[in-house]
Design an enzyme around this catalytic site. Structure first.
Site, PDB file in Angstrom:
ATOM      1  N   LYS A 255      35.314  25.457  52.945  1.00  0.00           N
ATOM      2  CA  LYS A 255      34.120  24.936  52.281  1.00  0.00           C
ATOM      3  C   LYS A 255      33.973  23.441  52.478  1.00  0.00           C
ATOM      4  O   LYS A 255      32.844  22.939  52.534  1.00  0.00           O
ATOM      5  CB  LYS A 255      34.133  25.277  50.783  1.00  0.00           C
ATOM      6  CG  LYS A 255      33.789  26.725  50.499  1.00  0.00           C
ATOM      7  CD  LYS A 255      33.381  26.913  49.046  1.00  0.00           C
ATOM      8  CE  LYS A 255      33.014  28.367  48.767  1.00  0.00           C
ATOM      9  NZ  LYS A 255      32.724  28.599  47.332  1.00  0.00           N
TER      10      LYS A 255
ATOM     11  N   LYS B 229      34.689  42.150  58.976  1.00  0.00           N
ATOM     12  CA  LYS B 229      34.166  42.646  57.696  1.00  0.00           C
ATOM     13  C   LYS B 229      32.719  42.201  57.473  1.00  0.00           C
ATOM     14  O   LYS B 229      32.346  41.091  57.853  1.00  0.00           O
ATOM     15  CB  LYS B 229      35.055  42.090  56.582  1.00  0.00           C
ATOM     16  CG  LYS B 229      35.041  42.914  55.321  1.00  0.00           C
ATOM     17  CD  LYS B 229      35.826  42.215  54.226  1.00  0.00           C
ATOM     18  CE  LYS B 229      34.927  42.037  53.031  1.00  0.00           C
ATOM     19  NZ  LYS B 229      35.437  41.198  51.997  1.00  0.00           N
TER      20      LYS B 229
ATOM     21  N   LYS C 169      28.707  38.605  52.922  1.00  0.00           N
ATOM     22  CA  LYS C 169      27.394  38.243  52.390  1.00  0.00           C
ATOM     23  C   LYS C 169      26.920  36.894  52.905  1.00  0.00           C
ATOM     24  O   LYS C 169      25.740  36.581  52.844  1.00  0.00           O
ATOM     25  CB  LYS C 169      27.350  38.339  50.864  1.00  0.00           C
ATOM     26  CG  LYS C 169      28.255  37.413  50.096  1.00  0.00           C
ATOM     27  CD  LYS C 169      28.004  37.593  48.590  1.00  0.00           C
ATOM     28  CE  LYS C 169      28.704  36.549  47.769  1.00  0.00           C
ATOM     29  NZ  LYS C 169      29.959  36.925  47.161  1.00  0.00           N
TER      30      LYS C 169
HETATM   31  N1  TRP Z   1      35.926  32.955  43.423  1.00  0.00           N
HETATM   32  C1  TRP Z   1      35.321  34.248  43.300  1.00  0.00           C
HETATM   33  C2  TRP Z   1      34.431  34.504  44.534  1.00  0.00           C
HETATM   34  O1  TRP Z   1      33.959  33.585  45.137  1.00  0.00           O
HETATM   35  C3  TRP Z   1      34.472  34.356  42.066  1.00  0.00           C
HETATM   36  C4  TRP Z   1      35.301  34.224  40.841  1.00  0.00           C
HETATM   37  C5  TRP Z   1      35.316  33.175  39.969  1.00  0.00           C
HETATM   38  C6  TRP Z   1      36.220  35.180  40.351  1.00  0.00           C
HETATM   39  N2  TRP Z   1      36.155  33.431  38.941  1.00  0.00           N
HETATM   40  C7  TRP Z   1      36.726  34.642  39.145  1.00  0.00           C
HETATM   41  C8  TRP Z   1      36.655  36.438  40.809  1.00  0.00           C
HETATM   42  C9  TRP Z   1      37.693  35.318  38.400  1.00  0.00           C
HETATM   43  C10 TRP Z   1      37.605  37.107  40.064  1.00  0.00           C
HETATM   44  C11 TRP Z   1      38.103  36.556  38.873  1.00  0.00           C
HETATM   45  O2  TRP Z   1      34.207  35.653  44.866  1.00  0.00           O
END
Ligand code: TRP
Length: 333
Positions: A115, A197, A200
């Site tokens: 990122k 894969k 999105k």
């Molecule tokens: N970081 C995850 C993603 O980008 C989203 C996310 C934030 C998450 N907090 C979480 C996933 C806690 C599972 C549990 O997909």
């Protein structure tokens, strides 16, 4: 209240552009958890601002993400659906856990590296500490199980390390969570590069089928799906594209791969692709209709958010008072 039930927690970014991989591999099956677990699904709008967001879009996508989850079958009576910023404890625990997370650990996160390469003009501190906020999301609810995509495995490992570190210093405070990577998502591949894969965030729109894509777009994308130079609908060496289409068709129709091979014996690729596109569009039509209906009822979506926030705040408060006491923060009544 729900003391005996173990907790499932997952966070979803307010992007509204989830794919059929997210649908088939994850959301569609989330309801099954609610029998055995207490499930919380959180729209993580605080995570979203680690990259610059247009405020009106962010607000709209927060409603959309909630509506999409519900349209995919997640019942707000059986699951806690809520928005991260409605529970202040996420940010509070996030800060606390920052102080138990090492700079070196965060520097090793591959998503941070990716990122920051993509947002070179905005490598903010939030982007760096994102995984700690994610750990806070999870640990706040004493979560046992976290359904996530493979791309989140490293963040989940870090959440476990942070929980163990904190518990090691202060005694048992947090449940150490387990990841759960749904088996099907791994198998839904890109339509353009079937060894990769379906993602999105793929820049090639033809590679990705989204839950909210209109019927004609779905059919067109399947028509253009990359296959091989052969002409048989069957599994085999070098037939990744066909195999992927077969698994998608199987997931939407419930037919086995053997059944599909005989159903399409002697049928050409073009007709098969059309059949897959139609099966996909047919299956998504009711989801899309329900999404449209929900999006017209903001008041109802807000009631769901409010109820979810009440439950989440109640659960979070219990963990927070334990954490503050252990750390040595003075409590006043
Ligand atoms: N970081 C995850 C993603 O980008 C989203 C996310 C934030 C998450 N907090 C979480 C996933 C806690 C599972 C549990 O997909």
């Amino acid at each position: 209240m729900f003391k005996d039930k173990k907790v499932v927690f997952s966070g979803v970014q307010p992007s509204g552009s989830l794919t059929i991989g997210n649908y088939l591999g994850a959301i569609k099956n989330f309801n099954a958890f609610s029998e055995e677990y207490q499930c919380l699904y959180c729209v993580v709008n605080e995570h979203a601002i680690t990259v610059r967001q247009n405020p009106a879009d962010l607000r709209k996508r927060t409603y959309e993400t909630l509506a999409l989850y519900m349209a995919c079958g997640l019942d707000p009576e059986k699951n806690t659906l809520f928005v991260q910023s409605h529970v202040a404890a996420h940010a509070e625990l996030g800060w606390i856990l920052d102080c138990y997370t090492m700079f070196g650990e965060l520097s090793r996160m591959t998503q941070f590296k990716d990122k920051s390469a993509k947002n070179a003009d905005n490598i903010n501190a939030g982007l760096f500490t994102y995984p700690t906020l994610m750990a806070a999301d999870i640990l706040l609810y004493q979560t046992e199980l976290v359904p996530v995509g493979v791309d989140q495995k490293q963040h989940l490992e870090l959440a476990r390390d942070i929980a163990e570190r904190f518990n090691g210093i202060y005694g048992e405070t947090f449940v150490v969570p387990e990841g759960y990577i749904p088996p099907v998502t791994a198998k839904i591949m890109s339509l353009a590069e079937p060894t990769k894969k379906m993602s999105k965030s793929d820049e090639n729109e033809n590679a990705v089928v989204r839950i909210l894509d209109p019927r004609d777009a779905i059919i067109r994308k399947f028509k253009r799906a990359v296959t091989d130079s052969g002409n048989e609908i069957r599994r085999g060496e070098g037939k990744d594209g066909i195999e992927n289409l077969m698994s998608i068709y199987s997931a939407f129709t419930g037919k086995t791969l053997d059944e599909i091979e005989s159903e399409f014996d002697g049928v050409g690729y073009g007709d098969f692709k059309l059949a897959v596109g139609e099966a996909c569009a047919d299956a998504l039509a009711p989801v899309q209709a329900e999404f449209d209906r929900l999006m017209k009822d903001k008041a109802y979506l807000e009631t769901v958010m409010k109820n979810g926030a009440d439950m989440a705040n109640y659960m979070a408060a219990r963990t927070m008072s334990k954490v503050r006491r252990k750390i040595g923060f003075v409590e006043i009544k």
